[in-house]
Design a protein around this motif. Structure first.
Motif, PDB file in Angstrom:
ATOM      1  N   ASP A 103       0.758  -1.379   0.023  1.00 11.32           N
ATOM      2  CA  ASP A 103      -0.139   0.000   0.101  1.00 11.32           C
ATOM      3  C   ASP A 103       0.876   1.202  -0.098  1.00 11.32           C
ATOM      4  OD1 ASP A 103       1.037  -0.479   2.553  1.00 11.32           O
ATOM      5  OD2 ASP A 103      -0.948   0.049   3.587  1.00 11.32           O
ATOM      6  N   TYR A 104       2.117   1.116  -0.301  1.00 15.29           N
ATOM      7  CA  TYR A 104       3.002   2.209  -0.395  1.00 15.29           C
ATOM      8  C   TYR A 104       2.595   3.443  -1.137  1.00 15.29           C
ATOM      9  CZ  TYR A 104       7.335   4.969  -0.289  1.00 15.29           C
ATOM     10  OH  TYR A 104       8.361   5.766   0.084  1.00 15.29           O
ATOM     11  N   ILE A 105       2.386   3.191  -2.524  1.00 19.01           N
ATOM     12  CA  ILE A 105       2.082   4.160  -3.534  1.00 19.01           C
ATOM     13  C   ILE A 105       0.847   4.928  -3.161  1.00 19.01           C
ATOM     14  CG2 ILE A 105       1.563   4.576  -6.014  1.00 19.01           C
ATOM     15  CD1 ILE A 105       3.440   2.711  -6.669  1.00 19.01           C
ATOM     16  N   LYS A 106      -0.169   3.797  -2.615  1.00 25.58           N
ATOM     17  CA  LYS A 106      -1.609   4.363  -2.292  1.00 25.58           C
ATOM     18  C   LYS A 106      -1.356   5.362  -1.185  1.00 25.58           C
ATOM     19  CE  LYS A 106      -5.948   2.922  -0.519  1.00 25.58           C
ATOM     20  NZ  LYS A 106      -6.782   1.380  -0.337  1.00 25.58           N
ATOM     21  N   ASN A 107      -0.526   4.975  -0.221  1.00 20.76           N
ATOM     22  CA  ASN A 107      -0.444   5.959   0.827  1.00 20.76           C
ATOM     23  C   ASN A 107       0.256   7.157   0.525  1.00 20.76           C
ATOM     24  OD1 ASN A 107       1.656   6.934   3.226  1.00 20.76           O
ATOM     25  ND2 ASN A 107      -0.125   5.830   4.323  1.00 20.76           N
ATOM     26  N   LEU A 108       1.355   7.264  -0.268  1.00 16.29           N
ATOM     27  CA  LEU A 108       1.759   8.476  -0.756  1.00 16.29           C
ATOM     28  C   LEU A 108       0.860   9.525  -1.456  1.00 16.29           C
ATOM     29  CD1 LEU A 108       4.487   7.168   0.183  1.00 16.29           C
ATOM     30  CD2 LEU A 108       5.578   8.111  -1.619  1.00 16.29           C
ATOM     31  N   LEU A 109      -0.139   8.656  -2.330  1.00 13.51           N
ATOM     32  CA  LEU A 109      -0.852   9.468  -2.933  1.00 13.51           C
ATOM     33  C   LEU A 109      -1.976  10.238  -2.112  1.00 13.51           C
ATOM     34  CD1 LEU A 109      -1.259   7.389  -6.378  1.00 13.51           C
ATOM     35  CD2 LEU A 109      -0.171   9.618  -6.121  1.00 13.51           C
ATOM     36  N   ASN A 110      -2.353   9.261  -1.121  1.00 17.01           N
ATOM     37  CA  ASN A 110      -3.465   9.770  -0.114  1.00 17.01           C
ATOM     38  C   ASN A 110      -3.080  11.162   0.417  1.00 17.01           C
ATOM     39  OD1 ASN A 110      -5.428   8.091  -0.893  1.00 17.01           O
ATOM     40  ND2 ASN A 110      -4.809   6.735   0.791  1.00 17.01           N
ATOM     41  N   LEU A 111      -1.629  10.984   0.852  1.00 14.59           N
ATOM     42  CA  LEU A 111      -0.750  12.027   1.676  1.00 14.59           C
ATOM     43  C   LEU A 111      -0.743  13.368   0.671  1.00 14.59           C
ATOM     44  CD1 LEU A 111       0.685  13.246   4.202  1.00 14.59           C
ATOM     45  CD2 LEU A 111       2.692  12.106   3.056  1.00 14.59           C
ATOM     46  N   ALA A 112      -0.717  13.003  -0.539  1.00 18.67           N
ATOM     47  CA  ALA A 112      -0.496  14.107  -1.643  1.00 18.67           C
ATOM     48  C   ALA A 112      -1.945  14.916  -1.673  1.00 18.67           C
ATOM     49  CB  ALA A 112       0.113  13.654  -3.000  1.00 18.67           C
ATOM     50  N   ASN A 113      -2.834  14.148  -1.605  1.00 14.44           N
ATOM     51  CA  ASN A 113      -4.281  14.648  -1.833  1.00 14.44           C
ATOM     52  C   ASN A 113      -4.648  15.597  -0.240  1.00 14.44           C
ATOM     53  OD1 ASN A 113      -6.153  14.197  -4.278  1.00 14.44           O
ATOM     54  ND2 ASN A 113      -5.038  12.174  -3.915  1.00 14.44           N
ATOM     55  N   ILE A 114      -4.100  15.053   0.554  1.00 11.24           N
ATOM     56  CA  ILE A 114      -4.462  15.614   1.848  1.00 11.24           C
ATOM     57  C   ILE A 114      -3.980  16.980   1.835  1.00 11.24           C
ATOM     58  CG2 ILE A 114      -4.250  15.423   4.424  1.00 11.24           C
ATOM     59  CD1 ILE A 114      -4.793  12.148   4.018  1.00 11.24           C
TER      60      ILE A 114
END
Length: 306
Positions: A103-114
């Motif tokens: 879930d690494y890429i998913k987590n980084l993209l979520n952080l980017a959106n937040i």
């Protein structure tokens, strides 16, 4: 508000990585993310069986491609070439011997959106494991992403970091002449250009093994001094004497880990002696620590026996 979907190009430089490259590819194939992913593996004129293994691994994967170089150019230029042929707006780098959780890429993209800071670099944490001991995860190295920490080489790691392709190209990528310390050099360029580095809490699993590049002492010292000179010039121009002094101490501490003969050859007496002093100070500190530890153990055993 609906989250924006970002697409990611994953760039893996490879040189003689036949022992590890399959696992690196598998960890990207296992990513749990709805965004489109492009996998680009740049083989840097490997002399082992890497290319055959890569071709076999990605044969049926339409979104993966191999770029085979005829001449060895080093990992910095190999990464730059991977970015040059990428098609998506975000770039994620992974070294051929390291791993990412699913879930690494998913987590980084979520952080980017937040944070709404997708134009700014996002980096994970380093979590070391020994080659052959895949269950070993730790200790987790928590990064301080302050400007001072990054400029003094204490934060950035090139594997597992995500960056806007536009920013990467604006800063002209990694220095192709650096085969070590290119992470420190690039992070410093980001900071000086006014960009921030956001640290996620996701681990990047960095493999420790006998072929790690940083064990080449001569190349490490040479690259460290090259980046040191660039930053020293910057701090002199800005008049930041405090940071310049800290930079000199940091450089000396890095060189102190290497053989003194090489330090003298590359650094001159001033930095070499400072490095030697730090090395002696660290050795004395470790000696005191282990002496106290042994005394405490003896006291504990004695108390149990009485």
């Amino acid at each position: 508000m609906r989250k924006k979907e970002y697409n990611v190009s994953v760039v893996i430089p490879n040189y003689n990585g036949e022992k590890f490259i399959a696992q690196a590819i598998e960890c990207i194939l296992a990513q749990n993310v709805s965004s489109l992913i492009e996998l680009i593996i740049v083989d840097d004129a490997s002399t082992d069986n890497s290319v055959n293994l890569i071709e076999e691994k990605i044969r049926d994967i339409t979104w993966a491609k191999l770029v085979s170089l005829k001449i060895n150019v080093g990992r910095s230029k190999a990464r730059n070439l991977g970015v040059a042929v990428s098609k998506y707006s975000l770039i994620l780098f992974l070294d051929n011997d390291d791993l990412l959780p699913s879930d690494y890429i998913k987590n980084l993209l979520n952080l980017a959106n937040i944070t709404k800071l997708i134009e700014i670099v996002i980096a994970g944490q380093k979590n070391y494991f020994l080659d052959g001991e895949y269950g070993l995860r730790g200790p987790l190295e928590i990064h301080d992403s302050s400007l001072e920490s990054i400029l003094l080489g204490k934060f950035f790691v090139p594997t597992g970091f995500m960056i806007s392709k536009n920013i990467f190209e604006e800063l002209e990528g990694f220095d192709a002449l650096l085969h070590e310390r290119e992470d420190w050099d690039f992070a410093s360029k980001l900071c000086i250009a006014g960009y921030s580095i956001i640290a996620s809490d996701m681990p990047v699993w960095v493999r420790l093994h006998q072929n790690n590049n940083s064990k080449n002492h001569e190349r490490f010292i040479s690259a460290t001094l090259k980046v040191h000179e660039r930053l020293a010039t910057y701090f002199k121009i800005t008049g930041d004497k405090k940071m310049h002094a800290k930079l000199c101490s940091y450089t000396a501490s890095q060189i102190a880990r290497r053989p003194v003969k090489l330090a003298l050859r590359f650094c001159g007496l001033k930095i070499a002696f400072k490095a030697l002093f730090i090395d002696i100070r660290v050795s004395i500190g470790q000696s005191i620590f282990f002496t106290i530890a042994r005394l405490l153990i003896r006291m504990t055993i004695r108390n149990k026996n009485t």
